[in-house]
Design an enzyme around this catalytic site. Sequence first.
Site, PDB file in Angstrom:
ATOM      1  CG  LEU A 103      15.507  26.131 -31.134  1.00 30.24           C
ATOM      2  CD1 LEU A 103      15.931  25.747 -29.709  1.00 30.24           C
ATOM      3  CD2 LEU A 103      16.643  26.811 -31.853  1.00 30.24           C
ATOM      4  CG  ASP A 104       9.825  26.182 -28.417  1.00 32.03           C
ATOM      5  OD1 ASP A 104       9.893  27.409 -28.565  1.00 32.03           O
ATOM      6  OD2 ASP A 104      10.065  25.622 -27.329  1.00 32.03           O
ATOM      7  CE  LYS A 105       5.189  31.469 -34.478  1.00 34.55           C
ATOM      8  NZ  LYS A 105       3.732  31.524 -34.757  1.00 34.55           N
ATOM      9  CB  SER A 107      13.310  28.288 -28.438  1.00 31.79           C
ATOM     10  OG  SER A 107      12.452  27.842 -27.404  1.00 31.79           O
ATOM     11  NE  ARG A 187       9.475  27.482 -24.970  1.00 27.45           N
ATOM     12  CZ  ARG A 187       9.716  28.794 -24.904  1.00 27.45           C
ATOM     13  NH1 ARG A 187       9.151  29.509 -23.937  1.00 27.45           N
ATOM     14  NH2 ARG A 187      10.490  29.379 -25.790  1.00 27.45           N
TER      15      ARG A 187
END
Length: 236
Positions: A103-105, A107, A187
């Site tokens: 879960l990227d920064k 998000s 994304r």
Amino acid sequence: MALVRLQKFLSAAGACSRRKGEAHILAGDVSVNGTVVTTLGVKVDPATDVVHLNGAPVLELDRHIYVMLNKPEGIVASCKHREEPVVTDLVDLPHRLFPVGRLDKDSTGLLLMTNDGRIHHRLSHPSFDHEKEYEVTVRRPIADPALAAMENGMPLSGVMTRPAQVRRIAGNRFRIVLREGKNRQIRRMVKKVGNRVVRLHRIRVADLKLGRLAKGSWRHLRSDETRRLLKLLELE
């Protein structure tokens, strides 16, 4: 695991003596899975039940812990990251937990954290076919053909994405259910159809739902959630 009397569990976990545990129970200081216990004789399952004493969790040192976090933006889903805050900073527990999956920064949303090393592979690898659901907001209204392209699968770096479930919420918002987790996949898919993600929020992993958990907050999985998750992952 065999059920044990609540006062014995409190004593075995080092929270207090068994006799003092009985006094705490009668005084209403102890809760099990969010319900206050005031009578003696109640038994708990140390593997799945969540016990609190005066509002603080009582945990066996060798117990598997399963925590749901609503990750805010700007936090890295990692145990360590140079000069940036990480999700483990948000969970105040004495156990060493690690985040499960990506879960990227930028998000937000549901992130499972645990000290159970069996979980990561089972939830993250696409061969197990577990769903992850997201709410996505994009910069401009997104056309139906663009949503269809994401639903049907598209090439990313020469590899086709798996078919997904996509449902429009508004002109520039949609929900998408994935059964894989390529790096920054949503994304990249949105960029490929000529748009840009401005908010990416995960609301479900397998059958775990984020619900109304506040941003930046965390909670232990309920005993029923833990049992369902372990059964789904074929770990019990």
